[in-house]
Enzyme design. Structure first.
Site, mmCIF file in Angstrom:
data_model
loop_
_atom_site.group_PDB
_atom_site.id
_atom_site.type_symbol
_atom_site.label_atom_id
_atom_site.label_comp_id
_atom_site.label_asym_id
_atom_site.label_seq_id
_atom_site.Cartn_x
_atom_site.Cartn_y
_atom_site.Cartn_z
ATOM 1 C CD1 TRP A 100 91.792 29.086 -43.772
ATOM 2 C CD2 TRP A 100 93.994 28.620 -43.056
ATOM 3 N NE1 TRP A 100 93.013 30.543 -42.619
ATOM 4 C CE2 TRP A 100 93.795 30.097 -42.409
ATOM 5 C CE3 TRP A 100 95.408 27.059 -42.739
ATOM 6 C CZ2 TRP A 100 94.758 30.678 -42.109
ATOM 7 C CZ3 TRP A 100 96.189 28.594 -42.458
ATOM 8 C CH2 TRP A 100 96.567 29.813 -42.022
ATOM 9 C CG ASP A 167 89.531 24.059 -40.030
ATOM 10 O OD1 ASP A 167 89.001 24.610 -38.796
ATOM 11 O OD2 ASP A 167 90.792 24.806 -41.157
ATOM 12 C CE LYS A 191 90.781 31.474 -37.222
ATOM 13 N NZ LYS A 191 92.043 32.959 -37.237
#
Length: 355
Positions: A100, A167, A191
């Site tokens: 990511w 992030d 999540k």
């Protein structure tokens, strides 16, 4: 009974599921479903305002920051952050710690130069680089706090001479964070905070409006701030469920209390992995994630039988990401420690049967 260790969309509190299900049929006695009320109605505006207030309270968000609930997931933020923060001809700095992070820096290259200050790609991202220098001429420095695929996590955040962008998709609200250390925090909800479909953004107001470029309205933080996260129709249901989850977190004692629980869940599971001769952790010990515990078997031929064994016991979602293999137990906020002990018991029983 199922014990859900899935990496995302992840487990949420049972009481939140029940409240959300009831609201789908009749929202707060209105006689209307949450799915059909206007986002401009006083009833939904109250939901959004409460969600924003809970974020500010639980994360101790200081003055001068705005809280947004947007769409498009963290993947949209990969482009939205540089679009809003990287000036024409400017440079951004990135720490490459996983898939990511790598995708985020690739998106940033559309808007300016990108300097990768360090990367652990050569070791398949099994550790977090530590010896690097953040360039003072960068517009911002981007990090990924937790790497779901590889099971690594920044245990301490670096001190940055430029605005730090993070992030936090997979560990948001799992531990205490000093928001004032960051210029921008973003996180996909699915999540650890809510269902898929909404993305949390916490942005320092005074870092905006300095790029010199024209930004389309939907991708402009300032426009979204002025619109109160409702420039267009927001993801009402996802925001509502996130608000319920944040209320649940507050009722448990907030972030400090859940951090203690998360640390204990991670401790007992890693202890079993290190003790059990059949299993081996993949991440460097000092960088082990307290959200996504990744491990493999010493004998790879036993992996499929162990997955089948777990499935028979109601343990689901522990198969590792296809790029890593092995297993991944995601132990997000809503996963009780009793579920972790069920997994530990299964590991011990399987080891006894396969001496």
């Amino acid at each position: 009974m199922k014990y859900n260790f899935g990496a995302g969309p992840g487990i949420l509190p049972q009481e939140v599921f029940k409240q959300a299900a009831a609201a789908v049929l009749d929202f707060n006695g209105t006689g209307l479903s949450l799915l059909e009320i206007s986002h401009r109605s006083p009833e939904f505006e109250e939901v959004l305002n409460e969600a924003v207030a809970l974020v500010k309270e639980l994360f101790n968000v200081p003055e001068g920051y705005s809280v947004l609930f947007l769409q498009g997931g963290a993947s949209t933020q990969f482009a939205m952050a540089p679009n809003n923060l990287l000036p024409e001809g400017g440079k951004a700095a990135y720490l490459d710690t996983g898939v990511w992070a790598s995708k985020a820096l690739k998106e940033a290259k559309f808007f300016g130069d990108v300097e990768v200050v360090a990367s652990s790609k050569e070791s398949n991202y099994t550790y977090i680089p530590k010896d690097y220098t953040i360039p003072t001429d960068a517009a911002y420095f981007h990090i990924t706090s937790n790497n779901t695929i590889y099971g690594t996590q920044l245990q301490q955040f670096p001190k940055s001479p430029v605005p730090m962008v993070c992030d936090m998709s997979s560990d948001i609200f799992s531990r205490e964070v000093n928001v004032a250390d960051f210029g921008l925090i973003y996180a996909g909800a699915q999540k650890n905070m809510g269902p898929a479909g909404v993305t949390l953004v916490i942005v320092k107001d005074d870092i905006l409006g300095k790029t010199g470029r024209k930004i389309p309205a939907m991708y402009n933080y300032q426009v979204q701030i002025e619109g109160g996260s409702m420039y267009n129709t927001p993801p009402c249901f996802a925001i509502y469920v996130s608000m319920l989850t944040l209320k649940w977190l507050k009722s448990k004692g907030g972030v400090p209390a859940i951090e203690k629980e998360n640390n204990e869940k991670a401790r007992v599971l890693y202890e079993e992995i290190d003790r059990n001769p059949l299993f081996k952790a993949v991440a460097a010990p000092e960088d082990r994630s307290r959200m996504n515990v990744c491990f493999v078997m010493e004998n790879a031929e036993l992996e499929k039988p162990f997955l089948k064994f777990c499935d028979e016991k109601g343990i689901v979602g522990i198969k590792g990401h296809r790029s890593v293999g092995g297993f991944r137990a995601s132990i997000y906020n809503a996963l009780p420690i009793t579920s972790v002990y069920v997994l530990i018991d299964a590991m011990r029983e399987f080891a006894e049967k396969n001496k």
